[in-house]
Design a protein around this motif. Structure first.
Motif, PDB file in Angstrom:
ATOM      1  N   ALA A  26       0.845  -1.189   0.000  1.00 40.33           N
ATOM      2  CA  ALA A  26       0.000   0.000   0.000  1.00 40.33           C
ATOM      3  C   ALA A  26       0.884   1.243   0.000  1.00 40.33           C
ATOM      4  CB  ALA A  26      -0.908   0.008   1.233  1.00 40.33           C
ATOM      5  N   ALA A  27       0.320   2.343  -0.490  1.00 45.52           N
ATOM      6  CA  ALA A  27       1.042   3.620  -0.469  1.00 45.52           C
ATOM      7  C   ALA A  27       0.054   4.761  -0.628  1.00 45.52           C
ATOM      8  CB  ALA A  27       2.078   3.680  -1.590  1.00 45.52           C
ATOM      9  N   VAL A  28       0.374   5.876  -0.012  1.00 44.56           N
ATOM     10  CA  VAL A  28      -0.316   7.135  -0.315  1.00 44.56           C
ATOM     11  C   VAL A  28       0.770   8.069  -0.836  1.00 44.56           C
ATOM     12  CG1 VAL A  28      -1.715   9.031   0.554  1.00 44.56           C
ATOM     13  CG2 VAL A  28      -1.965   6.745   1.552  1.00 44.56           C
ATOM     14  N   VAL A  29       0.653   8.444  -2.098  1.00 46.39           N
ATOM     15  CA  VAL A  29       1.717   9.227  -2.736  1.00 46.39           C
ATOM     16  C   VAL A  29       1.162  10.584  -3.145  1.00 46.39           C
ATOM     17  CG1 VAL A  29       3.382   9.296  -4.624  1.00 46.39           C
ATOM     18  CG2 VAL A  29       2.790   7.100  -3.572  1.00 46.39           C
ATOM     19  N   ASN A  30       1.866  11.609  -2.729  1.00 50.32           N
ATOM     20  CA  ASN A  30       1.429  12.966  -3.062  1.00 50.32           C
ATOM     21  C   ASN A  30       2.598  13.727  -3.668  1.00 50.32           C
ATOM     22  OD1 ASN A  30      -0.065  15.324  -3.227  1.00 50.32           O
ATOM     23  ND2 ASN A  30       0.434  15.961  -1.130  1.00 50.32           N
ATOM     24  N   TRP A  31       2.484  14.033  -4.968  1.00 48.78           N
ATOM     25  CA  TRP A  31       3.503  14.869  -5.618  1.00 48.78           C
ATOM     26  C   TRP A  31       3.100  16.307  -5.331  1.00 48.78           C
ATOM     27  CZ3 TRP A  31       6.629  12.893 -10.251  1.00 48.78           C
ATOM     28  CH2 TRP A  31       7.687  13.788 -10.534  1.00 48.78           C
ATOM     29  N   GLU A  32       3.679  16.854  -4.299  1.00 49.83           N
ATOM     30  CA  GLU A  32       3.335  18.186  -3.802  1.00 49.83           C
ATOM     31  C   GLU A  32       3.598  19.217  -4.893  1.00 49.83           C
ATOM     32  OE1 GLU A  32       4.004  21.022  -1.520  1.00 49.83           O
ATOM     33  OE2 GLU A  32       2.121  20.456  -0.583  1.00 49.83           O
ATOM     34  N   VAL A  83       8.051  18.189  -3.963  1.00 49.23           N
ATOM     35  CA  VAL A  83       8.429  17.042  -3.130  1.00 49.23           C
ATOM     36  C   VAL A  83       7.410  15.921  -3.314  1.00 49.23           C
ATOM     37  CG1 VAL A  83       8.598  16.210  -0.750  1.00 49.23           C
ATOM     38  CG2 VAL A  83       9.672  18.387  -1.407  1.00 49.23           C
ATOM     39  N   ILE A  84       7.920  14.715  -3.488  1.00 49.03           N
ATOM     40  CA  ILE A  84       7.038  13.554  -3.587  1.00 49.03           C
ATOM     41  C   ILE A  84       6.973  12.896  -2.216  1.00 49.03           C
ATOM     42  CG2 ILE A  84       6.601  11.385  -4.798  1.00 49.03           C
ATOM     43  CD1 ILE A  84       8.577  12.403  -6.984  1.00 49.03           C
ATOM     44  N   GLU A  85       5.821  13.065  -1.552  1.00 45.09           N
ATOM     45  CA  GLU A  85       5.640  12.452  -0.232  1.00 45.09           C
ATOM     46  C   GLU A  85       5.095  11.044  -0.422  1.00 45.09           C
ATOM     47  OE1 GLU A  85       2.713  15.116   1.256  1.00 45.09           O
ATOM     48  OE2 GLU A  85       4.170  16.598   1.947  1.00 45.09           O
ATOM     49  N   ILE A  86       5.785  10.103   0.156  1.00 44.01           N
ATOM     50  CA  ILE A  86       5.385   8.695  -0.010  1.00 44.01           C
ATOM     51  C   ILE A  86       5.195   8.073   1.360  1.00 44.01           C
ATOM     52  CG2 ILE A  86       6.030   6.435  -0.952  1.00 44.01           C
ATOM     53  CD1 ILE A  86       8.021   8.112  -2.795  1.00 44.01           C
ATOM     54  N   PHE A  87       3.954   7.863   1.738  1.00 43.74           N
ATOM     55  CA  PHE A  87       3.691   7.112   2.965  1.00 43.74           C
ATOM     56  C   PHE A  87       3.378   5.696   2.504  1.00 43.74           C
ATOM     57  CE2 PHE A  87       1.761   5.361   6.646  1.00 43.74           C
ATOM     58  CZ  PHE A  87       2.271   6.075   7.724  1.00 43.74           C
ATOM     59  N   SER A  88       4.227   4.750   2.858  1.00 42.04           N
ATOM     60  CA  SER A  88       4.054   3.408   2.290  1.00 42.04           C
ATOM     61  C   SER A  88       4.514   2.361   3.270  1.00 42.04           C
ATOM     62  CB  SER A  88       4.873   3.278   1.004  1.00 42.04           C
ATOM     63  OG  SER A  88       6.238   3.038   1.318  1.00 42.04           O
ATOM     64  N   ASN A  89       4.356   1.103   2.865  1.00 39.95           N
ATOM     65  CA  ASN A  89       4.918   0.023   3.662  1.00 39.95           C
ATOM     66  C   ASN A  89       6.087  -0.633   2.947  1.00 39.95           C
ATOM     67  OD1 ASN A  89       3.426  -1.326   1.739  1.00 39.95           O
ATOM     68  ND2 ASN A  89       1.876  -2.062   3.161  1.00 39.95           N
ATOM     69  N   ASN A  90       6.725   0.109   2.038  1.00 36.91           N
ATOM     70  CA  ASN A  90       7.940  -0.410   1.414  1.00 36.91           C
ATOM     71  C   ASN A  90       9.001  -0.613   2.496  1.00 36.91           C
ATOM     72  OD1 ASN A  90      10.715  -0.125   0.073  1.00 36.91           O
ATOM     73  ND2 ASN A  90       9.363  -0.382  -1.683  1.00 36.91           N
ATOM     74  N   GLN A  91       9.660  -1.755   2.496  1.00 34.05           N
ATOM     75  CA  GLN A  91      10.556  -2.096   3.594  1.00 34.05           C
ATOM     76  C   GLN A  91      12.007  -1.726   3.339  1.00 34.05           C
ATOM     77  OE1 GLN A  91      10.051  -6.632   2.642  1.00 34.05           O
ATOM     78  NE2 GLN A  91      11.723  -6.480   4.091  1.00 34.05           N
ATOM     79  N   MET A  92      12.304  -1.226   2.158  1.00 34.64           N
ATOM     80  CA  MET A  92      13.675  -0.864   1.828  1.00 34.64           C
ATOM     81  C   MET A  92      13.630   0.481   1.099  1.00 34.64           C
ATOM     82  SD  MET A  92      16.278  -3.551   0.022  1.00 34.64           S
ATOM     83  CE  MET A  92      18.054  -3.376   0.092  1.00 34.64           C
ATOM     84  N   PRO A  93      13.157   1.525   1.807  1.00 36.84           N
ATOM     85  CA  PRO A  93      12.815   2.787   1.123  1.00 36.84           C
ATOM     86  C   PRO A  93      14.004   3.469   0.459  1.00 36.84           C
ATOM     87  CG  PRO A  93      12.681   3.042   3.522  1.00 36.84           C
ATOM     88  CD  PRO A  93      12.839   1.576   3.246  1.00 36.84           C
ATOM     89  N   ALA A 124       4.388   4.764 -10.372  1.00 37.03           N
ATOM     90  CA  ALA A 124       3.177   5.065 -11.145  1.00 37.03           C
ATOM     91  C   ALA A 124       2.247   5.992 -10.366  1.00 37.03           C
ATOM     92  CB  ALA A 124       2.448   3.762 -11.494  1.00 37.03           C
ATOM     93  N   LEU A 125       2.145   5.771  -9.059  1.00 35.44           N
ATOM     94  CA  LEU A 125       1.284   6.625  -8.229  1.00 35.44           C
ATOM     95  C   LEU A 125       1.808   8.054  -8.196  1.00 35.44           C
ATOM     96  CD1 LEU A 125       0.716   4.155  -5.262  1.00 35.44           C
ATOM     97  CD2 LEU A 125      -1.002   4.802  -6.967  1.00 35.44           C
ATOM     98  N   ALA A 126       3.135   8.204  -8.199  1.00 29.19           N
ATOM     99  CA  ALA A 126       3.715   9.553  -8.212  1.00 29.19           C
ATOM    100  C   ALA A 126       3.328  10.281  -9.493  1.00 29.19           C
ATOM    101  CB  ALA A 126       5.238   9.468  -8.070  1.00 29.19           C
ATOM    102  N   LEU A 127       3.443   9.593 -10.617  1.00 29.18           N
ATOM    103  CA  LEU A 127       3.079  10.227 -11.893  1.00 29.18           C
ATOM    104  C   LEU A 127       1.581  10.529 -11.954  1.00 29.18           C
ATOM    105  CD1 LEU A 127       5.273   8.079 -14.322  1.00 29.18           C
ATOM    106  CD2 LEU A 127       5.617  10.498 -13.713  1.00 29.18           C
ATOM    107  N   LEU A 128       0.794   9.618 -11.405  1.00 34.45           N
ATOM    108  CA  LEU A 128      -0.660   9.817 -11.377  1.00 34.45           C
ATOM    109  C   LEU A 128      -1.007  11.028 -10.510  1.00 34.45           C
ATOM    110  CD1 LEU A 128      -3.338   8.349 -12.271  1.00 34.45           C
ATOM    111  CD2 LEU A 128      -3.268   7.156 -10.083  1.00 34.45           C
ATOM    112  N   SER A 129      -0.338  11.113  -9.351  1.00 32.94           N
ATOM    113  CA  SER A 129      -0.582  12.236  -8.450  1.00 32.94           C
ATOM    114  C   SER A 129      -0.200  13.549  -9.110  1.00 32.94           C
ATOM    115  CB  SER A 129       0.221  12.032  -7.159  1.00 32.94           C
ATOM    116  OG  SER A 129       0.192  13.198  -6.365  1.00 32.94           O
ATOM    117  N   LYS A 130       0.934  13.547  -9.806  1.00 34.29           N
ATOM    118  CA  LYS A 130       1.386  14.779 -10.462  1.00 34.29           C
ATOM    119  C   LYS A 130       0.394  15.183 -11.560  1.00 34.29           C
ATOM    120  CE  LYS A 130       5.412  16.941 -12.517  1.00 34.29           C
ATOM    121  NZ  LYS A 130       6.679  16.762 -13.251  1.00 34.29           N
ATOM    122  N   LYS A 131      -0.031  14.206 -12.331  1.00 37.52           N
ATOM    123  CA  LYS A 131      -0.926  14.496 -13.445  1.00 37.52           C
ATOM    124  C   LYS A 131      -2.267  15.052 -12.966  1.00 37.52           C
ATOM    125  CE  LYS A 131      -3.445  12.261 -17.240  1.00 37.52           C
ATOM    126  NZ  LYS A 131      -3.750  10.989 -17.941  1.00 37.52           N
TER     127      LYS A 131
END
Lengths: 176, 828
Positions: B216-222, B227-237, B278-285
């Motif tokens: 899961a992730a919540v991605v916001n390309w501010e 700044v690309i804010e990524i709140f996620s459960n990636n374990q090796m950020p 992909a979520l970052a690009l989607l957020s930016k768009k």
């Protein structure tokens, strides 16, 4: 995080007005016919202790107690709980203090990542109400619908057993 | 005997600190538990932002197909849909991900959405953002994709055939990496051995630890700051940052990873960087935060599966006394459709070349291919457990075929306690261990002699068989990233490390933050234990920041939680930071108390003069002097302390020799010895585990309760994989287990009670004597396969699959009288 959010307005599904009691508090809401109970709890009411692990009723992370019956809230629609009384993990601690079962999970390392834990606690609560002094085998049957990927179940079983010995079962039985 | 490598690796022993002890080594309950037990944890799907949309990926139903067209118009017309993003757009807006493999494998191009072709069932072709998860899912159904199906290749060995359907034109074949690992002199060993045991084929299957919380992730390309804010459960950020930054063309200061609670990961959650991109690009768009949580079927189809490896033409030279001289094998790793973290699996196994044995001559011809299946990703025991399973299968097959007792054969070939530090044929250094003792403890825990007797008494005609199996394994931890250069000498990676930041705050509180992203391993607790010992206080009073936040946690590029290393790297960093803070506290206290630093001690949140506890200053007093009363201090002292102390723990590594494929690839080698006793019903193949024990050795233990918990978890997942859990594709590349209905994750009824025993051989190479642990080395797969073999009659085929469903076990028991056994012994 527990702020209530606006219902979705663009969805054309049928809306239902429901009234439901959760952990003793009554909520009146309009919900969409297709909203799952777990999403109603999590997204609409902000009760995010109940988790989603599978969407198919297999993993038990979304387990809650509805009118005294343990159910998987991803297998029930929100309109179905109209008039019901629901218990979720948020209702277990009393005045911020862990109850006997919760404390036993802490003391016996009955959780690791914590994702299955709320469902596991609700399943154990239900089990101890029905059977205040379960054997290991009965505990394993009691949580067979709840998947944990971290603990190998060893310390979950131990936690529930210890909680029963500490009187959690008797207390739950009395609370019915 | 020729060309056995001379010792070439020296690892300096670490001077042991003398301050661990009061709290370290105790099973104190975890600091993390309260929020989980009250339902107050913060997992990624719990994260919510204003104006946030819900994302849903459109996935290919085909294993291999050309994308003719993607029409998003109907989806975009649906009320409540914010917009979409397709592969064609992604190709314009971003770069392909960097590849670890050298050319030609490294020529492979992967974007965050499929471009031009789909290469596995579940490959994402587009993503939709909508105002609810339900609408997003509806809209994804409305995206019309026209496919031109292509022939699929699902067999990892057949994929190497030049005539096989080609996945990536730019690679030129499906072979993405090939290399020969050649240590000692295998030809000499094969010529001079008394016996050569030949095994046709051993196959280690695909499975996954399937963390209960999906990716899961919540991605916001501010928009304002970029700044690309990524709140996620990636374990090796930080690895994800290194991959995502160049793909999006943004510097690292524009990528901000955050996480708090992660619902299990097991390596699988290293693999969410394409979706996050992909979520970052989607957020930016679309100018909105994009929230994504996998449905379980998304996870099964596309989050990543553990490495599938097939071993063929296995030859094992053995002397008459049972000494196993070597192993010669061809290995094929099937990476699936794209290379996610691969082909590192093609080298990481070589951390454990001889397994637990004094095997001197090893030749592995290793090929990694791509196929039309879900990409692989590290899964608990990554790459080493496949090789260790091979070695353990070999030991048991040798025992069965040549008539050795499996216990005695192991003890005869084990690396002995006096052999440590032990240098392997490829110059890795095993730090410490006592394998014979561990085996005795595990056998004792199940009462081995009693089970042997029971097995004999059972006899034929009972309809039941009892099998007893041993699995000895290694959990190598704190890897040297320099091993990536054995795959690709051009890669600028080596060493390892972790960072921590200890601070005495305004009111004298001790605060600690870590670069790690724990997923249930109790880092807040164990870090507090070691820091408490160093600063003379209670762990309850050490505040460890929950979760990782790139904005204020300290980190290095290796930061994260993976590969069995926290006890060494994470605690090494925490201890170093605490030692620095302790030194500053003492310096200020000495000034304030007009005492000599050497006469001071810490205890109960105070600094006092040894022998005179009345002459003391509490931590709040130290904080006051430095933060808000510094004119009292001498200018020299005021200018030299900050009470903000960062430490980076750096393990002692050198760069491996990429041509010889040698070097010290891992700092520590925890071991686990498993004994499994199982009963098989002859009529159904049904298996029941009757008894199960594990002896664990991870050096000095900081929190025994947490270590036991890790042992239990790794054991249950391994038993699950051995008996219940498998990902299989049909010939057309359709995944046959895409939910928990078909993928039977082990339950409380399937799992046995697990007995644990302990050996503690402290590592001489680590700051605290601990060895990283947690992955467990796949030992249940070794032990369960050995137990099944043990239950079969002498004429039965070799247990050649790591996964043995009841049906497969039934077929093994009820084999044809002259069925090929898959094994041959040549005796001189």
């Amino acid at each position: 995080m527990s702020d209530e959010r606006d219902p979705v307005v663009s969805d054309e599904g049928t809306a239902h007005a429901i009234e439901v009691t959760i952990n003793g508090e009554t909520h009146k809401r309009t919900v969409l016919a297709r909203q799952l109970l777990v999403h109603f709890l999590r997204d609409t009411l902000g009760l995010q202790g109940t988790h989603v692990g599978c969407d198919t009723g297999s993993c038990g992370a979304c387990s809650v107690i509805v009118d005294g019956q343990l159910i998987k809230s991803c297998m029930m629609l929100a309109p179905q709980v109209d008039g019901a009384s629901i218990e979720t993990v948020e209702g277990l601690a009393q005045d911020g203090e862990l109850n006997v079962l919760q404390r036993s999970f802490n003391e016996n390392h009955g959780l690791q990542c914590g994702y299955c834990t709320p469902g596991m606690l609700m399943a154990a609560t239900d089990l101890l109400r029905r059977n205040p002094n379960p054997s290991e085998d009965e505990i394993r049957h009691g949580i067979r619908g709840n998947i944990c990927r971290c603990t190998g179940y060893v310390n979950i079983v131990k936690s529930i057993k210890a909680a029963a010995e500490a009187g959690a079962g008797a207390a739950e039985e009395a609370s019915r | 005997m020729s060309s056995v490598p001379v010792a070439q690796t020296t690892v300096e022993s670490v001077e042991k600190p003398d301050r661990l002890g009061e709290w370290s080594g105790k099973s104190i309950p975890r600091k993390e538990d309260g929020r989980h037990l009250k339902g107050q944890a913060l997992f990624t799907d719990d994260k919510w932002q204003h104006r946030m949309g819900y994302a849903h990926f459109v996935r290919s139903p085909h294993a291999h197909a050309r994308i003719v067209s993607v029409d998003t118009s109907r989806a975009e017309a649906l009320e409540g849909v914010f917009g979409t993003l397709t592969g064609d757009e992604v190709k314009d807006l971003s770069e392909p991900f960097f590849q670890i493999a050298p050319p030609p494998g490294g020529n492979l191009k992967e974007w965050c959405l499929a471009v031009g072709k789909v290469r596995y069932q579940g490959d994402a072709v587009a993503v939709v953002l909508a105002e609810s998860r339900e609408i997003a899912r509806d809209a994804a159904e409305l995206v019309e994709v026209e496919y031109e199906p292509l022939p699929a290749i699902v067999d990892g060995i057949a994929a190497a055939d030049p005539d096989a359907p080609l996945l990536h034109d730019e690679v030129g074949s499906n072979i993405v990496w090939h290399g020969v690992y050649d240590y000692g002199d295998i030809d000499w060993a094969l010529e001079n051995a008394d016996h050569v045991v030949k095994i046709d084929r051993l196959h280690f299957h695909r499975f996954s630890s399937t963390p209960l919380e999906c990716n899961a992730a919540v991605v916001n390309w501010e928009q304002g700051t970029g700044v690309i804010e990524i709140f996620s459960n990636n374990q090796m950020p930080m690895f994800a940052s290194l991959v995502i930054g160049p793909a999006l063309g943004v510097p690292s200061n524009k990528i901000q990873f955050q996480s708090q609670d992660i619902g299990g990961a097991f390596g699988i959650k290293i693999g969410s960087y394409p979706q996050i991109t992909a979520l970052a690009l989607l957020s930016k768009k679309l100018g909105r935060p994009a929230k994504w949580t996998e449905y379980r079927t998304d996870h099964m189809l596309s989050a990543g599966h553990g490495n599938e490896r097939t071993f063929v033409d296995i030859q094992v030279p053995v002397m008459a006394d049972g000494t196993i001289l070597g192993v010669k094998v061809r290995a094929f790793d099937d990476a699936g459709a794209y290379l996610h973290y691969e082909p590192l699996g093609a080298v990481i196994w070589s951390q454990v070349v001889p397994g637990c044995y004094k095997i001197k001559h090893v030749q592995v011809d290793f090929t990694e291919t791509v196929s039309n299946k879900c990409p692989t990703i590290p899964n608990r025991g990554y790459s080493r457990m496949q090789h260790l399973w091979l070695i353990e299968r070999i030991v048991d097959v040798v025992a069965t075929e040549l008539g050795f007792d499996p216990v005695e054969l192991r003890k005869h070939n084990y690396i002995q306690p006096e052999d440590y530090p032990y240098e392997t044929p490829n110059a890795c250094v095993y730090d410490s261990g006592d394998l014979p003792k561990a085996l005795d403890l595990a056998l004792g825990a199940v009462d081995y002699p009693a089970w042997l007797k029971r097995q004999e008494e059972l006899g034929t005609g009972s309809g039941k068989r009892i099998g007893i199996g041993i699995g000895t394994t290694l959990d190598s931890g704190t890897n040297n990233f320099g091993q990536a250069r054995i795959i690709n000498p051009e890669l600028p990676f080596s060493g390892n490390g972790e960072a921590a930041y200890a601070k005495l705050d305004l009111y004298g509180e001790v605060n600690l933050n870590l670069g790690t992203t724990p997923q249930g391993q109790g880092h807040e607790t164990t870090a507090a234990q070691v820091v408490a010992d160093i600063l003379g206080m209670s762990p309850d009073d050490v505040n460890v920041t929950a979760g990782f936040d790139q904005r204020h946690n300290t980190y290095v590029a290796f930061s994260g939680t993976y590969a069995s290393q926290f006890a060494v790297t994470g605690l090494g960093a925490a201890m170093g930071a605490a030692e620095k803070l302790r030194a500053e506290i003492l310096k200020v206290a000495a000034y304030a108390l007009e005492a000599d630093e050497a006469d001071l001690d810490l205890g109960g949140g105070q600094v006092f003069v040894r022998g005179d506890r009345e002459r003391a200053i509490p931590f709040i007093g130290i904080a006051n002097l430095v933060y808000s009363n510094n004119a009292v201090l001498s200018p020299e002292l005021a200018g030299s302390v900050s009470l903000n102390c960062r430490h980076v723990y750096v393990p002692p590594f050198q760069v491996p020799d990429h041509e010889a494929k040698t070097g010290n690839l891992t700092l520590t080698y925890a071991s686990q010895t498993h004994v499994c006793v199982l009963e098989i019903d002859e009529e159904t193949g049904h298996v029941e585990i009757l008894d199960y024990a594990v002896a664990d050795d991870c050096g000095r233990v900081i929190n025994p309760m947490i270590v036991d918990g890790q042992v239990h978890g790794a054991t249950a997942l391994g038993i699950g994989a051995a008996l219940f859990e498998t990902f299989e594709y049909d010939d057309e590349g359709q995944l046959m287990q895409s939910s928990f209905y078909d993928y039977h994750a082990i339950t409380a009824l399937d799992a046995p009670h697990i007995k644990t025993e302990h050996v503690q051989t402290p590592s001489p190479f680590t700051p605290n004597g601990a060895k990283g642990m947690g992955e467990g080395g796949g030992a249940p797969l070794h032990a369960v396969c050995a137990a099944i073999q043990n239950a079969l009659d002498d004429g039965a085929p070799v247990v050649s699959e790591s996964h043995n469903s009841w049906e497969r076990i039934y077929r093994l028991i009820n084999h044809e009288p002259n069925a090929p056994r898959g094994v041959e012994v040549v005796t001189r």
